[in-house]
Motif scaffolding. Structure first.
Motif, mmCIF file in Angstrom:
data_model
loop_
_atom_site.group_PDB
_atom_site.id
_atom_site.type_symbol
_atom_site.label_atom_id
_atom_site.label_comp_id
_atom_site.label_asym_id
_atom_site.label_seq_id
_atom_site.Cartn_x
_atom_site.Cartn_y
_atom_site.Cartn_z
ATOM 1 N N UNK A 1 0.836 -1.205 0.000
ATOM 2 C CA UNK A 1 0.000 0.000 0.000
ATOM 3 C C UNK A 1 0.866 1.248 0.000
ATOM 4 N N UNK A 2 2.024 1.197 0.664
ATOM 5 C CA UNK A 2 2.867 2.369 0.836
ATOM 6 C C UNK A 2 3.961 2.503 -0.219
ATOM 7 N N UNK A 3 4.303 1.415 -0.887
ATOM 8 C CA UNK A 3 5.495 1.382 -1.732
ATOM 9 C C UNK A 3 5.141 0.949 -3.156
ATOM 10 N N UNK A 4 5.376 1.823 -4.120
ATOM 11 C CA UNK A 4 5.012 1.533 -5.508
ATOM 12 C C UNK A 4 5.802 0.351 -6.068
ATOM 13 N N UNK A 5 7.093 0.296 -5.768
ATOM 14 C CA UNK A 5 7.901 -0.795 -6.314
ATOM 15 C C UNK A 5 7.431 -2.142 -5.775
ATOM 16 N N UNK A 6 7.148 -2.193 -4.476
ATOM 17 C CA UNK A 6 6.685 -3.449 -3.899
ATOM 18 C C UNK A 6 5.286 -3.787 -4.379
ATOM 19 N N UNK B 1 -6.927 -2.622 -4.331
ATOM 20 C CA UNK B 1 -7.761 -2.751 -5.532
ATOM 21 C C UNK B 1 -7.874 -1.407 -6.255
ATOM 22 N N UNK B 2 -8.095 -0.340 -5.503
ATOM 23 C CA UNK B 2 -8.260 0.981 -6.115
ATOM 24 C C UNK B 2 -6.981 1.471 -6.794
ATOM 25 N N UNK B 3 -5.830 0.930 -6.414
ATOM 26 C CA UNK B 3 -4.565 1.340 -7.029
ATOM 27 C C UNK B 3 -4.253 0.571 -8.312
ATOM 28 N N UNK B 4 -5.044 -0.445 -8.633
ATOM 29 C CA UNK B 4 -4.756 -1.270 -9.810
ATOM 30 C C UNK B 4 -4.596 -0.470 -11.108
ATOM 31 N N UNK B 5 -5.497 0.488 -11.431
ATOM 32 C CA UNK B 5 -5.359 1.202 -12.710
ATOM 33 C C UNK B 5 -4.046 1.964 -12.863
ATOM 34 N N UNK B 6 -3.381 2.305 -11.761
ATOM 35 C CA UNK B 6 -2.089 2.988 -11.858
ATOM 36 C C UNK B 6 -1.033 2.090 -12.500
ATOM 37 N N UNK B 7 -1.165 0.791 -12.304
ATOM 38 C CA UNK B 7 -0.173 -0.152 -12.799
ATOM 39 C C UNK B 7 -0.713 -1.034 -13.926
ATOM 40 N N UNK C 1 -3.556 -0.153 -16.440
ATOM 41 C CA UNK C 1 -4.611 0.771 -16.921
ATOM 42 C C UNK C 1 -5.665 0.108 -17.790
ATOM 43 N N UNK C 2 -5.414 -1.098 -18.279
ATOM 44 C CA UNK C 2 -6.385 -1.776 -19.141
ATOM 45 C C UNK C 2 -7.574 -2.324 -18.364
ATOM 46 N N UNK C 3 -7.508 -2.316 -17.041
ATOM 47 C CA UNK C 3 -8.591 -2.863 -16.219
ATOM 48 C C UNK C 3 -9.434 -1.738 -15.627
ATOM 49 N N UNK C 4 -10.752 -2.000 -15.577
ATOM 50 C CA UNK C 4 -11.689 -1.047 -14.986
ATOM 51 C C UNK C 4 -12.105 -1.553 -13.599
ATOM 52 N N UNK C 5 -12.126 -0.646 -12.643
ATOM 53 C CA UNK C 5 -12.484 -0.991 -11.273
ATOM 54 C C UNK C 5 -13.925 -0.558 -11.020
ATOM 55 N N UNK C 6 -14.742 -1.499 -10.561
ATOM 56 C CA UNK C 6 -16.167 -1.222 -10.335
ATOM 57 C C UNK C 6 -16.526 -1.659 -8.923
ATOM 58 N N UNK C 7 -17.049 -0.724 -8.156
ATOM 59 C CA UNK C 7 -17.528 -1.088 -6.828
ATOM 60 C C UNK C 7 -18.969 -1.579 -6.941
ATOM 61 N N UNK C 8 -19.242 -2.746 -6.363
ATOM 62 C CA UNK C 8 -20.544 -3.388 -6.435
ATOM 63 C C UNK C 8 -21.209 -3.337 -5.065
ATOM 64 N N UNK C 9 -22.507 -3.035 -5.058
ATOM 65 C CA UNK C 9 -23.265 -3.193 -3.809
ATOM 66 C C UNK C 9 -24.441 -4.140 -4.081
ATOM 67 N N UNK C 10 -25.060 -4.675 -3.049
ATOM 68 C CA UNK C 10 -26.123 -5.677 -3.241
ATOM 69 C C UNK C 10 -27.259 -5.205 -4.132
ATOM 70 N N UNK C 11 -27.613 -3.932 -4.058
ATOM 71 C CA UNK C 11 -28.711 -3.437 -4.893
ATOM 72 C C UNK C 11 -28.345 -3.484 -6.372
ATOM 73 N N UNK C 12 -27.069 -3.261 -6.698
ATOM 74 C CA UNK C 12 -26.623 -3.369 -8.091
ATOM 75 C C UNK C 12 -26.831 -4.788 -8.617
ATOM 76 N N UNK C 13 -26.587 -5.773 -7.757
ATOM 77 C CA UNK C 13 -26.716 -7.164 -8.173
ATOM 78 C C UNK C 13 -28.177 -7.505 -8.479
#
Length: 602
Positions: free
Chosen positions: A362-367, A431-437, A439-451
């Motif tokens: 979480x704190x270190x980009x290289x790691x 998970x929220x940091x994934x697009x930084x490394x 970028x081809x993936x989209x992050x979507x937060x899901x809640x029960x009502x969406x389902x």
């Protein structure tokens, strides 16, 4: 008229000081021996500054007298004290012989000039015989806990150094027994560079003859890994899986970190065994490593950090913060090495200590870039690494709370939808940091009502056939702040899915607390709810049209039976979603079970 001013000196009650030392500053009477070792070691180091080739030693003798008391004689062949120094350093509390201008204060362990007072905790008198290397006269000093002392010059030949005589107080005899003294010497002085001999008049032994492997020259290349791990096992009682050398130029710190063979709680403080110039500072130091390094136990020696007055921990200052960062980098470099050269060992480490690595990533980009693919996450399709998740999905879905994940995990699994549980510590941030490394993936937060909104709708004919059932279900669920829906979804064996928002979940917890607490606090919660405009929670119970039980209820024209069934299905859905039941819902469950029992008895 100007008033006259007078100057007065503080008066120190030595007996009160001793009570303060024994009850508050020091954790145990055992530390009296640590203070003796510290003073003896400092005296030898001071003599070495005058004679670099000098090799000093410490000797301890214990024996019992006929009246049941025990006596301890502690002797060092260090620099000794002159008569003037005895008056200055033994009679003035807070003055330290290690403060002499011609000496480097950083070479010594003691800094506060109160160590010898700890002997009054276990003895009613301290007798000290000393001769300085700068004097031919030996001095005898007898100190009493009432603050008085006697001083006399001794005739005869005495070697430079200091000898201390202690006679046990009533109730403190155990601290003078040979076995106790041996254990304390090994505990506190096992790493000191000067030999410590212990004798009881019949048997003599060197306490610190065997040194830990990591104190040997060039130990990283000469010590066998098995020997190092065995030393860690003997020290901490753990079968460690690996070890990491530690080094920091700041603070002159060296040591070794042993990797725990089991998962450690992130909330638990890992305690380390820390030495100051070879003298044990404490076995319970918590602040020497970063908070995320809870997967190791360490044995560390420092020559240049400032201890507190009790010498059981370090001052929290800028230098300690730099040391903490430097030692953290040692652990970090070890993980990087594994990632680049030893993947099997890395995977073994991650399987046990993934929480520590997540905290670090979480704190270190290289790691983050190095480890994110191998880190495990809980998903609706089971425990998967991020690499497996990325291979199967282009859209990365997650829930931000454990409660939300529990509500939808079975349904999303049945629909082959991968949803990550982001409710555990660090997971959502990662998970929220994934697009930084990636970028081809989209992050979507899901809640029960969406389902539930994604479920297949009924045809017009199917909906018309279910309208009567839905009206009955709405009437039954209305008192619980819940509305009824009916759709088609998998798995078929799930009769209904209860879903709600975070706000509604919070309001349910507020209402449950109001039921369980006293009237005053319940009224306060009610006022807060009104003040912040919180409304009655509205959940949704989505019935599964494909489920055989629901299909029978839809076709049934028995309204009473439908109502009872809806009540039981509602409670079942709450329990399957891990929602605690309030009092009203608990009564519903009890009444429903009683009704079923009565039907069976008829």
């Amino acid at each position: 008229m100007q008033q006259e001013e007078s100057n007065y000196r503080f008066q120190v009650n030595l007996q009160g000081m001793i009570e303060l030392l024994s009850g508050h500053l020091y954790s145990s009477p055992r530390v009296y021996l640590r203070e003796l070792l510290q003073n003896g070691t400092d005296a030898i180091r001071a003599r070495i500054q005058h004679d670099p080739d000098y090799e000093g030693q410490i000797s301890i003798e214990v024996f019992s007298s006929g009246d049941g008391h025990h006596t301890l004689i502690f002797e060092d062949d260090g620099i000794g004290l002159s008569e003037a120094e005895v008056h200055t350093f033994l009679a003035i509390i807070g003055e330290s012989s290690k403060r002499r201008a011609e000496m480097r204060d950083s070479d010594f362990i003691g800094r506060f000039g109160i160590g010898l007072l700890s002997c009054f905790v276990v003895s009613d008198e301290i007798v000290l015989i000393t001769r300085s290397i700068h004097s031919d006269v030996a001095i005898e000093w007898r100190g009493k806990p009432d603050g008085t002392y006697l001083l006399r010059r001794l005739e005869g030949e005495f070697s430079p150094g200091t000898r201390i005589y202690l006679r046990s107080k009533l109730g403190f005899e155990e601290y003078f027994e040979r076995s106790t003294v041996r254990d304390l010497c090994r505990q506190y002085g096992g790493m000191l560079p000067f030999p410590i001999s212990l004798s009881d008049g019949m048997k003599s032994e060197i306490i610190n003859a065997v040194k830990p492997p990591w104190l040997l020259p060039d130990w990283q290349h000469t010590a066998a890994p098995e020997a190092v791990l065995e030393h860690g096992r003997q020290l901490f009682g753990e079968n460690f899986i690996d070890y990491i050398p530690l080094r920091s130029e700041i603070g002159d710190v060296s040591g070794i970190a042993f990797i725990l063979p089991h998962r450690a709680s992130i909330a638990a403080k890992t305690q380390h065994q820390v030495y100051l110039k070879g003298m044990l500072l404490s076995e319970h130091v918590e602040n020497i490593l970063p908070d995320w390094a809870f997967f190791v136990k360490c044995m560390i020696n420092t020559n240049d950090l400032m201890p507190t007055a009790s010498r059981e921990e370090f001052y929290e200052d800028a230098k300690l913060a730099q040391v903490r960062e430097s030692l953290g980098n040692c652990l970090r470099d070890y993980l990087v090495y594994l990632a680049e050269h030893d993947l099997p060992r890395l995977h073994k480490l991650i399987a046990i200590h993934f929480l520590s690595i997540k905290a670090l990533a979480v704190q270190d980009d290289q790691l983050y870039r190095l480890f994110i693919k191998w880190l495990p996450f809980e998903t609706s399709q089971g425990r998967l690494t991020m690499e497996q998740i990325l291979e199967l999905n282009t859209e990365i879905r997650f829930t931000s709370s454990l409660d939300e994940f529990r509500q939808i995990s079975r349904v999303t699994a049945a629909q082959s939808m991968c949803v990550i549980n982001g409710g555990y510590v660090f997971d959502t941030e990662l998970i929220l940091r994934l697009p930084q490394f990636f970028p081809q993936y989209e992050i979507v937060r899901i809640n029960p009502l969406d389902i539930t909104e994604s479920f297949e709708e009924l045809t017009i004919a199917e909906l018309q056939s279910a309208l009567a059932f839905l009206r009955t279900a709405d009437l039954v669920l209305q008192p619980f702040g819940c509305k009824a829906e009916i759709k088609k979804y998998l798995p078929l064996e799930l009769p209904a899915l209860y879903s709600t928002s975070e706000e509604a979940t919070f309001m349910r917890s507020v209402e449950r607390t109001q039921e369980q607490t006293n009237p005053l606090f319940a009224s306060i919660l009610e006022s807060l709810s009104q003040a912040f405009g919180m409304q009655t929670p509205h959940g949704q119970l989505c019935f599964n049209y494909h489920n055989p039980v629901i299909a029978k209820l839809v076709r049934s024209d028995n309204t009473a039976l439908q109502g009872k069934a809806v009540e039981m299905i509602y409670v079942q859905a709450l329990l399957m979603g891990h929602h605690p039941l309030n009092q009203q819902e608990m009564r519903l469950l009890n009444n429903g079970l009683l009704h079923l029992i009565e039907l069976g008895m008829r």
